[in-house]
Design a protein around this motif. Structure first.
Motif, PDB file in Angstrom:
ATOM      1  N   SER A   2      47.498 -68.409  64.644  1.00 21.93           N
ATOM      2  CA  SER A   2      47.807 -69.267  63.508  1.00 21.93           C
ATOM      3  C   SER A   2      48.397 -68.441  62.378  1.00 21.93           C
ATOM      4  O   SER A   2      47.849 -67.410  62.005  1.00 21.93           O
ATOM      5  N   THR A   3      49.520 -68.889  61.857  1.00 21.89           N
ATOM      6  CA  THR A   3      50.137 -68.153  60.752  1.00 21.89           C
ATOM      7  C   THR A   3      49.928 -68.859  59.431  1.00 21.89           C
ATOM      8  O   THR A   3      50.417 -68.404  58.412  1.00 21.89           O
ATOM      9  N   ALA A   4      49.214 -69.971  59.442  1.00 20.49           N
ATOM     10  CA  ALA A   4      48.955 -70.683  58.199  1.00 20.49           C
ATOM     11  C   ALA A   4      47.886 -69.932  57.418  1.00 20.49           C
ATOM     12  O   ALA A   4      46.799 -69.691  57.906  1.00 20.49           O
ATOM     13  N   SER A   5      48.211 -69.543  56.207  1.00 23.43           N
ATOM     14  CA  SER A   5      47.257 -68.809  55.406  1.00 23.43           C
ATOM     15  C   SER A   5      46.603 -69.734  54.402  1.00 23.43           C
ATOM     16  O   SER A   5      47.118 -70.793  54.079  1.00 23.43           O
ATOM     17  N   PRO A  20      60.162 -57.427  55.370  1.00 22.37           N
ATOM     18  CA  PRO A  20      60.251 -57.471  56.835  1.00 22.37           C
ATOM     19  C   PRO A  20      59.365 -56.388  57.459  1.00 22.37           C
ATOM     20  O   PRO A  20      59.262 -55.270  56.934  1.00 22.37           O
ATOM     21  N   LEU A  21      58.732 -56.720  58.559  1.00 24.83           N
ATOM     22  CA  LEU A  21      57.779 -55.808  59.197  1.00 24.83           C
ATOM     23  C   LEU A  21      58.327 -54.397  59.427  1.00 24.83           C
ATOM     24  O   LEU A  21      57.660 -53.425  59.053  1.00 24.83           O
ATOM     25  N   PRO A  22      59.521 -54.227  60.009  1.00 26.15           N
ATOM     26  CA  PRO A  22      60.000 -52.861  60.238  1.00 26.15           C
ATOM     27  C   PRO A  22      60.131 -52.044  58.937  1.00 26.15           C
ATOM     28  O   PRO A  22      59.793 -50.856  58.910  1.00 26.15           O
ATOM     29  N   GLN A  23      60.596 -52.676  57.870  1.00 25.32           N
ATOM     30  CA  GLN A  23      60.719 -51.972  56.589  1.00 25.32           C
ATOM     31  C   GLN A  23      59.345 -51.628  56.016  1.00 25.32           C
ATOM     32  O   GLN A  23      59.151 -50.551  55.449  1.00 25.32           O
ATOM     33  N   PHE A  24      58.392 -52.545  56.162  1.00 26.47           N
ATOM     34  CA  PHE A  24      57.042 -52.279  55.656  1.00 26.47           C
ATOM     35  C   PHE A  24      56.438 -51.076  56.367  1.00 26.47           C
ATOM     36  O   PHE A  24      55.850 -50.197  55.723  1.00 26.47           O
ATOM     37  N   VAL A  25      56.581 -51.026  57.690  1.00 24.68           N
ATOM     38  CA  VAL A  25      56.028 -49.907  58.461  1.00 24.68           C
ATOM     39  C   VAL A  25      56.703 -48.596  58.057  1.00 24.68           C
ATOM     40  O   VAL A  25      56.037 -47.567  57.907  1.00 24.68           O
ATOM     41  N   GLU A  26      58.002 -48.645  57.844  1.00 27.14           N
ATOM     42  CA  GLU A  26      58.739 -47.439  57.438  1.00 27.14           C
ATOM     43  C   GLU A  26      58.284 -46.948  56.061  1.00 27.14           C
ATOM     44  O   GLU A  26      58.128 -45.747  55.847  1.00 27.14           O
ATOM     45  N   LYS A  58      55.505 -65.780  59.316  1.00 27.79           N
ATOM     46  CA  LYS A  58      56.556 -65.831  60.333  1.00 27.79           C
ATOM     47  C   LYS A  58      57.520 -66.943  59.975  1.00 27.79           C
ATOM     48  O   LYS A  58      57.118 -68.088  59.814  1.00 27.79           O
ATOM     49  N   ARG A  59      58.794 -66.600  59.839  1.00 27.41           N
ATOM     50  CA  ARG A  59      59.845 -67.567  59.533  1.00 27.41           C
ATOM     51  C   ARG A  59      61.119 -67.150  60.254  1.00 27.41           C
ATOM     52  O   ARG A  59      61.522 -65.988  60.183  1.00 27.41           O
ATOM     53  N   ALA A  60      61.740 -68.102  60.910  1.00 30.06           N
ATOM     54  CA  ALA A  60      63.047 -67.896  61.549  1.00 30.06           C
ATOM     55  C   ALA A  60      63.082 -66.617  62.392  1.00 30.06           C
ATOM     56  O   ALA A  60      63.956 -65.775  62.231  1.00 30.06           O
ATOM     57  N   ASN A  61      62.098 -66.470  63.269  1.00 25.79           N
ATOM     58  CA  ASN A  61      62.024 -65.313  64.174  1.00 25.79           C
ATOM     59  C   ASN A  61      61.892 -63.982  63.452  1.00 25.79           C
ATOM     60  O   ASN A  61      62.244 -62.944  63.996  1.00 25.79           O
ATOM     61  N   ARG A  62      61.420 -64.000  62.227  1.00 26.14           N
ATOM     62  CA  ARG A  62      61.172 -62.770  61.471  1.00 26.14           C
ATOM     63  C   ARG A  62      59.710 -62.732  61.084  1.00 26.14           C
ATOM     64  O   ARG A  62      59.107 -63.740  60.762  1.00 26.14           O
TER      65      ARG A  62
END
Length: 83
Positions: A2-5, A20-26, A58-62
């Motif tokens: 569930s992605t509903a917060s 975006p996840l990749p930028q956050f991890v970097e 999660k929105r639009a495959n991101r």
């Protein structure tokens, strides 16, 4: 998963808070060492508290990470109360 917060009262979020996840991890390897460990944490978001704090959107495959909520999750803060 569930992605509903939950809506956190009096919470103000800006567009810059969604990363975006990749930028956050970097930018924050001290939280997740690599993209694989971040994805593992997201896969288990129901049991590790990420969903409870609404850290992932999660929105639009991101997959976007909500930075202020991750900080509260790490600190073990109480939902609905300002830090």
């Amino acid at each position: 998963m569930s992605t509903a917060s939950k809506i956190i009262p009096n919470e103000s979020l800006a567009l810059d808070d969604f990363i975006p996840l990749p930028q956050f991890v970097e930018r924050h390897p001290q939280i997740w060492r690599n993209l694989a460990s971040a994805r593992h944490a997201i896969f288990n978001a129901d049991t590790n508290g990420l969903n409870e704090y609404g850290c992932i959107v999660k929105r639009a495959n991101r997959i976007m990470v909500v930075k202020p909520r991750v900080a509260k999750w790490l600190a073990g803060g109480t939902l609905g109360k300002s830090a």
